[in-house]
Design an enzyme around this catalytic site. Structure first.
Site, PDB file in Angstrom:
ATOM      1  N   ASP A  10     -16.099  -9.183  31.461  1.00  0.00           N
ATOM      2  CA  ASP A  10     -17.491  -8.917  31.858  1.00  0.00           C
ATOM      3  C   ASP A  10     -17.589  -7.572  32.567  1.00  0.00           C
ATOM      4  O   ASP A  10     -16.906  -7.335  33.568  1.00  0.00           O
ATOM      5  CB  ASP A  10     -18.002 -10.048  32.754  1.00  0.00           C
ATOM      6  CG  ASP A  10     -18.064 -11.353  31.991  1.00  0.00           C
ATOM      7  OD1 ASP A  10     -18.788 -11.398  30.984  1.00  0.00           O
ATOM      8  OD2 ASP A  10     -17.361 -12.310  32.369  1.00  0.00           O
TER       9      ASP A  10
ATOM     10  N   ASP B 276     -10.139  -6.613  31.341  1.00  0.00           N
ATOM     11  CA  ASP B 276     -11.152  -7.474  31.949  1.00  0.00           C
ATOM     12  C   ASP B 276     -12.254  -7.657  30.880  1.00  0.00           C
ATOM     13  O   ASP B 276     -12.311  -6.887  29.907  1.00  0.00           O
ATOM     14  CB  ASP B 276     -11.702  -6.771  33.196  1.00  0.00           C
ATOM     15  CG  ASP B 276     -12.948  -7.436  33.719  1.00  0.00           C
ATOM     16  OD1 ASP B 276     -12.913  -8.658  33.925  1.00  0.00           O
ATOM     17  OD2 ASP B 276     -13.968  -6.734  33.910  1.00  0.00           O
TER      18      ASP B 276
HETATM   19  C1  XBP Z   1     -16.958 -11.926  35.642  1.00  0.00           C
HETATM   20  C2  XBP Z   1     -17.340 -13.105  36.431  1.00  0.00           C
HETATM   21  C3  XBP Z   1     -17.834 -14.311  35.743  1.00  0.00           C
HETATM   22  C4  XBP Z   1     -19.189 -14.169  35.074  1.00  0.00           C
HETATM   23  C5  XBP Z   1     -19.780 -15.525  34.796  1.00  0.00           C
HETATM   24  O1  XBP Z   1     -15.634 -12.053  35.255  1.00  0.00           O
HETATM   25  O2  XBP Z   1     -17.216 -13.102  37.638  1.00  0.00           O
HETATM   26  O3  XBP Z   1     -17.908 -15.320  36.678  1.00  0.00           O
HETATM   27  O4  XBP Z   1     -20.084 -13.487  35.919  1.00  0.00           O
HETATM   28  O5  XBP Z   1     -18.967 -16.244  33.934  1.00  0.00           O
HETATM   29  P1  XBP Z   1     -14.700 -10.807  34.740  1.00  0.00           P
HETATM   30  P2  XBP Z   1     -18.745 -17.831  34.093  1.00  0.00           P
HETATM   31  O6  XBP Z   1     -15.330  -9.499  35.133  1.00  0.00           O
HETATM   32  O7  XBP Z   1     -13.398 -11.080  35.457  1.00  0.00           O
HETATM   33  O8  XBP Z   1     -14.588 -10.976  33.232  1.00  0.00           O
HETATM   34  O9  XBP Z   1     -20.079 -18.435  34.359  1.00  0.00           O
HETATM   35  O10 XBP Z   1     -18.143 -18.245  32.765  1.00  0.00           O
HETATM   36  O11 XBP Z   1     -17.789 -18.007  35.250  1.00  0.00           O
HETATM   37 MG    MG Z   2     -15.508  -7.354  35.320  1.00  0.00          MG
END
Ligand code: XBP
Ligand code: MG
Length: 252
Positions: free
Chosen positions: A11, A9
């Site tokens: 973020d 993953d």
């Molecule tokens: C995390 C998310 C993303 C970010 C914002 O994704 O939910 O939506 O918060 O990014 P993960 P965008 O943990 O699956 O990597 O604005 O590009 O959607």
């Molecule tokens: Mg995440």
């Protein structure tokens, strides 16, 4: 089964991008667009239940839009607002690059040395994922991620398993040959519904969540001189998350 790939993953797992990255960028976009609200740290934590920046905006704005006097359709407005947010997010990464979490660089180096392939499965948009990879890794390491599954490549975002299924398809591997590393409950649901054994590294926003279906829950991947703390699961006496430990989980 032999471990063939690790799917990360982004973020919250590769880097703590939410509080000081995405959240700040959303607020800068609200300011530029003349919108009267801001997302503080607590509110943003609750809004993280909605995966995907555009989906998060839609959820929030649909409760406020009648009073905002938005003239165009809400969906069009959100696409534009998200573009502004993404511009700010990339600027933030370039100016202040958000560091990788403890142990990430070591683990992917170890994976490479052991012929374990690397992939990404993220809810964030592809450009924003690439922006993080570009600022956090050098040219050589970035190429080690041979598969990037992200954002709108699938219709249903996490907690649906679709993005992990897409990553597996692109890797041409079965779930039994791969391990997922996640930070959140929705990510865990997505990965386990795709059949993946999943390790969780918690962070400030996710440490209170339940991770019953994870094989291991730790505070971070750790380093040889900075051991992880085990919150749940058997770490087989390892002090930090390494390929030997990853292999244990696929063979047990
Ligand atoms: C995390 C998310 C993303 C970010 C914002 O994704 O939910 O939506 O918060 O990014 P993960 P965008 O943990 O699956 O990597 O604005 O590009 O959607
Ligand atoms: Mg995440």
């Amino acid at each position: 089964m032999t471990l063939k790939a690790i799917i990360f993953d982004v973020d919250g797992t590769l880097a703590e991008t939410e509080k000081d990255g995405h959240r700040v960028a959303f607020n800068l976009a609200f300011e530029e667009s003349g919108l009267p609200f801001r997302w503080d740290i607590d509110l943003y934590g609750k809004l993280l239940d909605i995966g995907g920046g555009k989906e998060r905006l839609k959820y929030y704005l649909s409760h406020h839009s009648p009073s905002l006097g938005i003239l165009e359709s809400l969906d069009q407005f959100i696409v534009k607002l998200h573009q502004i947010k993404s511009r700010y997010y990339r600027q933030l990464l370039l100016n202040n690059s958000i560091p990788l979490r403890l142990g990430v660089k070591r683990l992917i180096t170890e994976a490479k040395e052991n012929d374990v392939r690397l992939a990404i499965a993220s809810t964030a948009s592809e450009d924003n994922v690439k922006a993080l990879l570009n600022t956090a890794f050098d040219d050589e390491m970035r190429k080690w991620f041979e598969v990037i599954a992200a954002g709108d490549m699938v219709k249903n975002k996490k907690p649906a398993p679709d993005i992990y299924l897409l990553a597996l398809e692109k890797l041409n591997l079965s779930a039994k040959e791969c391990l997922a590393i996640e930070d959140s409950n929705q990510g865990l649901t997505a990965a386990t519904e795709a059949g993946l054994t999943t390790v969780i590294t918690v962070n400030q926003y996710t440490q209170q969540q339940r991770f019953d279906r994870a094989i291991l829950v730790i505070d971070h991947l750790g380093e040889s001189d900075q051991p992880f703390q085990v919150i749940m699961g058997n770490s087989y006496d390892e002090q930090y998350f390494n390929i030997a430990l990853a292999r244990h989980y696929l063979s047990s």
